[in-house]
Write an enzyme that holds these catalytic residues in place. Sequence first.
Site, PDB file in Angstrom:
ATOM      1  N   GLY A 160      -9.077   8.859   5.724  1.00  0.00           N
ATOM      2  CA  GLY A 160      -8.489   7.657   5.123  1.00  0.00           C
ATOM      3  C   GLY A 160      -7.458   7.059   6.077  1.00  0.00           C
ATOM      4  O   GLY A 160      -6.463   6.455   5.657  1.00  0.00           O
ATOM      5  N   ASP A 197     -12.353   7.505   8.667  1.00  0.00           N
ATOM      6  CA  ASP A 197     -12.357   6.632   7.484  1.00  0.00           C
ATOM      7  C   ASP A 197     -13.787   6.210   7.216  1.00  0.00           C
ATOM      8  O   ASP A 197     -14.658   6.318   8.082  1.00  0.00           O
ATOM      9  CB  ASP A 197     -11.467   5.392   7.722  1.00  0.00           C
ATOM     10  CG  ASP A 197     -10.948   4.785   6.421  1.00  0.00           C
ATOM     11  OD1 ASP A 197     -11.768   4.261   5.639  1.00  0.00           O
ATOM     12  OD2 ASP A 197      -9.736   4.847   6.178  1.00  0.00           O
ATOM     13  N   TYR A 242      -6.082   7.080 -12.571  1.00  0.00           N
ATOM     14  CA  TYR A 242      -5.459   7.479 -11.300  1.00  0.00           C
ATOM     15  C   TYR A 242      -4.454   8.613 -11.544  1.00  0.00           C
ATOM     16  O   TYR A 242      -4.476   9.636 -10.851  1.00  0.00           O
ATOM     17  CB  TYR A 242      -4.774   6.248 -10.708  1.00  0.00           C
ATOM     18  CG  TYR A 242      -3.981   6.470  -9.442  1.00  0.00           C
ATOM     19  CD1 TYR A 242      -4.605   6.806  -8.251  1.00  0.00           C
ATOM     20  CD2 TYR A 242      -2.591   6.288  -9.434  1.00  0.00           C
ATOM     21  CE1 TYR A 242      -3.864   6.977  -7.082  1.00  0.00           C
ATOM     22  CE2 TYR A 242      -1.854   6.452  -8.271  1.00  0.00           C
ATOM     23  CZ  TYR A 242      -2.492   6.803  -7.098  1.00  0.00           C
ATOM     24  OH  TYR A 242      -1.758   6.963  -5.947  1.00  0.00           O
ATOM     25  N   LYS A 247      -4.565  12.486 -10.257  1.00  0.00           N
ATOM     26  CA  LYS A 247      -3.503  13.076  -9.438  1.00  0.00           C
ATOM     27  C   LYS A 247      -2.958  14.354 -10.089  1.00  0.00           C
ATOM     28  O   LYS A 247      -2.678  15.335  -9.410  1.00  0.00           O
ATOM     29  CB  LYS A 247      -2.364  12.063  -9.228  1.00  0.00           C
ATOM     30  CG  LYS A 247      -2.724  10.917  -8.291  1.00  0.00           C
ATOM     31  CD  LYS A 247      -2.992  11.402  -6.878  1.00  0.00           C
ATOM     32  CE  LYS A 247      -3.270  10.283  -5.904  1.00  0.00           C
ATOM     33  NZ  LYS A 247      -3.739  10.746  -4.604  1.00  0.00           N
TER      34      LYS A 247
HETATM   35  P1  NAD Z   1      -5.404   2.950   0.921  1.00  0.00           P
HETATM   36  O1  NAD Z   1      -6.325   2.480  -0.145  1.00  0.00           O
HETATM   37  O2  NAD Z   1      -4.621   1.950   1.677  1.00  0.00           O
HETATM   38  O3  NAD Z   1      -6.201   3.834   1.965  1.00  0.00           O
HETATM   39  C1  NAD Z   1      -7.195   4.748   1.593  1.00  0.00           C
HETATM   40  C2  NAD Z   1      -8.212   4.822   2.707  1.00  0.00           C
HETATM   41  O4  NAD Z   1      -9.231   5.730   2.316  1.00  0.00           O
HETATM   42  C3  NAD Z   1      -8.896   3.469   2.986  1.00  0.00           C
HETATM   43  O5  NAD Z   1      -8.795   3.124   4.362  1.00  0.00           O
HETATM   44  C4  NAD Z   1     -10.348   3.712   2.575  1.00  0.00           C
HETATM   45  O6  NAD Z   1     -11.290   3.029   3.377  1.00  0.00           O
HETATM   46  C5  NAD Z   1     -10.476   5.225   2.751  1.00  0.00           C
HETATM   47  N1  NAD Z   1     -11.568   5.786   1.956  1.00  0.00           N
HETATM   48  C6  NAD Z   1     -11.965   5.409   0.713  1.00  0.00           C
HETATM   49  N2  NAD Z   1     -13.046   6.111   0.342  1.00  0.00           N
HETATM   50  C7  NAD Z   1     -13.339   6.946   1.365  1.00  0.00           C
HETATM   51  C8  NAD Z   1     -14.361   7.920   1.577  1.00  0.00           C
HETATM   52  N3  NAD Z   1     -15.297   8.154   0.660  1.00  0.00           N
HETATM   53  N4  NAD Z   1     -14.349   8.591   2.752  1.00  0.00           N
HETATM   54  C9  NAD Z   1     -13.410   8.357   3.698  1.00  0.00           C
HETATM   55  N5  NAD Z   1     -12.433   7.432   3.558  1.00  0.00           N
HETATM   56  C10 NAD Z   1     -12.399   6.740   2.400  1.00  0.00           C
HETATM   57  O7  NAD Z   1      -4.428   4.027   0.245  1.00  0.00           O
HETATM   58  P2  NAD Z   1      -2.958   4.465   0.703  1.00  0.00           P
HETATM   59  O8  NAD Z   1      -1.996   3.574   0.032  1.00  0.00           O
HETATM   60  O9  NAD Z   1      -2.904   4.644   2.162  1.00  0.00           O
HETATM   61  O10 NAD Z   1      -2.858   5.870  -0.034  1.00  0.00           O
HETATM   62  C11 NAD Z   1      -3.156   7.093   0.600  1.00  0.00           C
HETATM   63  C12 NAD Z   1      -2.890   8.222  -0.383  1.00  0.00           C
HETATM   64  O11 NAD Z   1      -1.527   8.167  -0.812  1.00  0.00           O
HETATM   65  C13 NAD Z   1      -3.733   8.155  -1.668  1.00  0.00           C
HETATM   66  O12 NAD Z   1      -4.020   9.458  -2.104  1.00  0.00           O
HETATM   67  C14 NAD Z   1      -2.791   7.506  -2.670  1.00  0.00           C
HETATM   68  O13 NAD Z   1      -3.103   7.861  -3.969  1.00  0.00           O
HETATM   69  C15 NAD Z   1      -1.467   8.091  -2.237  1.00  0.00           C
HETATM   70  N6  NAD Z   1      -0.334   7.266  -2.679  1.00  0.00           N
HETATM   71  C16 NAD Z   1      -0.130   6.030  -2.158  1.00  0.00           C
HETATM   72  C17 NAD Z   1       0.947   5.257  -2.611  1.00  0.00           C
HETATM   73  C18 NAD Z   1       1.210   3.891  -2.062  1.00  0.00           C
HETATM   74  O14 NAD Z   1       2.118   3.196  -2.579  1.00  0.00           O
HETATM   75  N7  NAD Z   1       0.486   3.437  -1.046  1.00  0.00           N
HETATM   76  C19 NAD Z   1       1.803   5.780  -3.581  1.00  0.00           C
HETATM   77  C20 NAD Z   1       1.543   7.037  -4.117  1.00  0.00           C
HETATM   78  C21 NAD Z   1       0.488   7.783  -3.636  1.00  0.00           C
HETATM   79  N1  SER Z   2       1.643   2.753  -5.279  1.00  0.00           N
HETATM   80  C1  SER Z   2       0.734   3.492  -6.096  1.00  0.00           C
HETATM   81  C2  SER Z   2       0.077   2.627  -7.083  1.00  0.00           C
HETATM   82  O1  SER Z   2       0.691   1.659  -7.512  1.00  0.00           O
HETATM   83  C3  SER Z   2       1.460   4.623  -6.781  1.00  0.00           C
HETATM   84  O2  SER Z   2       0.696   5.742  -6.647  1.00  0.00           O
HETATM   85  O3  SER Z   2      -1.014   2.911  -7.475  1.00  0.00           O
END
Ligand code: NAD
Ligand code: SER
Length: 312
Positions: free
Chosen positions: A10, A36, A144, A148
Amino acid sequence: MAKQRILVIGASGQIGVELTLALRKIYGNNNVIASDLREQSPLLEGTGPYVSLDVMNKEMLHVQVIRQNVTQIYLLAAILSATGEKNPNLAWSLNMQSLLNVLDIAREEKLTKVYWPSSIAVFGPTSPRQNCPQQTIIEPTTVYGISKYAGEFWCNYYFNRYGLDVRSLRYPGLISYKSEPGGGTTDYAVEIFHAAKAEKKYTSFLQEDTYLPMMYMSDAIRATIELMEAPLEKINIRTSYNLSGMSFSPKEISEEIKKHIPEFEMSYKPDYRQQIANSWPQSIDDTVARKDWGWKEEYNLEAMVKDMLLNV
Ligand code: NAD
Ligand code: SER
């Protein structure tokens, strides 16, 4: 410590791009393999190896882990809260199966460490709204959040049953300028900067008084690396650590932006994401992370807004 070979799954996402670049600085460009489903982020091009990989294809994932001599996996692929509510089956399937595939291969190949992020979305309307503690009532109402919470217990299970060193943080909403957010409820706090600079106005999809826990990306990346580098004996939470940076409402962030762009206009048109936001705590108590491995944030609202407006 033996040479580490890290696979980031990812890597083209909001966190993945910045985390991959940070890991490459520490472990060497060639030792951090970005992967990715979608194409490589332009920001990663030329900075190290990239493989196209679907984490749902366990066999291919296993082949890559062996072929690339991987010793650690950072699993970031997921469907976030807002997109998850549009397609609950897909969110459950990706968020759960990706983790189970990674944990299973990590156990079989005796990887040294696994990182998998959880979220403040594990908490639900029955959790305390202010300073929500590490251990409390946890009854998530989004798919979601359910995925988690279940994932946290799988991490705990693999640690207790197989000794797999899997570590996790419950990230708040993350604010960054390098790569776009991927469909979360907290995304307004990123969109607002692009709109403020381009159009000097923004319509928020959350009400003005919706307080949510948030964090600037550089703090989140540092927290991730500090957690992963902490000595084994310091890690007492094997589900996922509460993590806190700041907490603000759409009104408060718009007022902070107005200090830099006085003509900025904010309006409000809440949509389905309001209900998701209402189910989450407004602030998080992360005393345990601070005590166990010394967590401390650097950015508050004022410093984050200043830096975002400089860089967006
Ligand atoms: P994002 O959606 O920006 O990135 C996720 C990436 O995973 C994307 O580039 C997508 O193409 C890739 N992906 C999707 N399906 C896939 C697959 N089958 N195989 C390989 N790659 C795949 O998400 P993010 O914001 O970078 O979040 C990353 C992690 O952090 C997630 O687990 C999310 O739940 C967690 N998280 C994010 C936030 C936030 O605010 N961004 C907050 C809490 C938790
Ligand atoms: N930033 C994330 C969301 O809004 C929190 O996990 O889904």
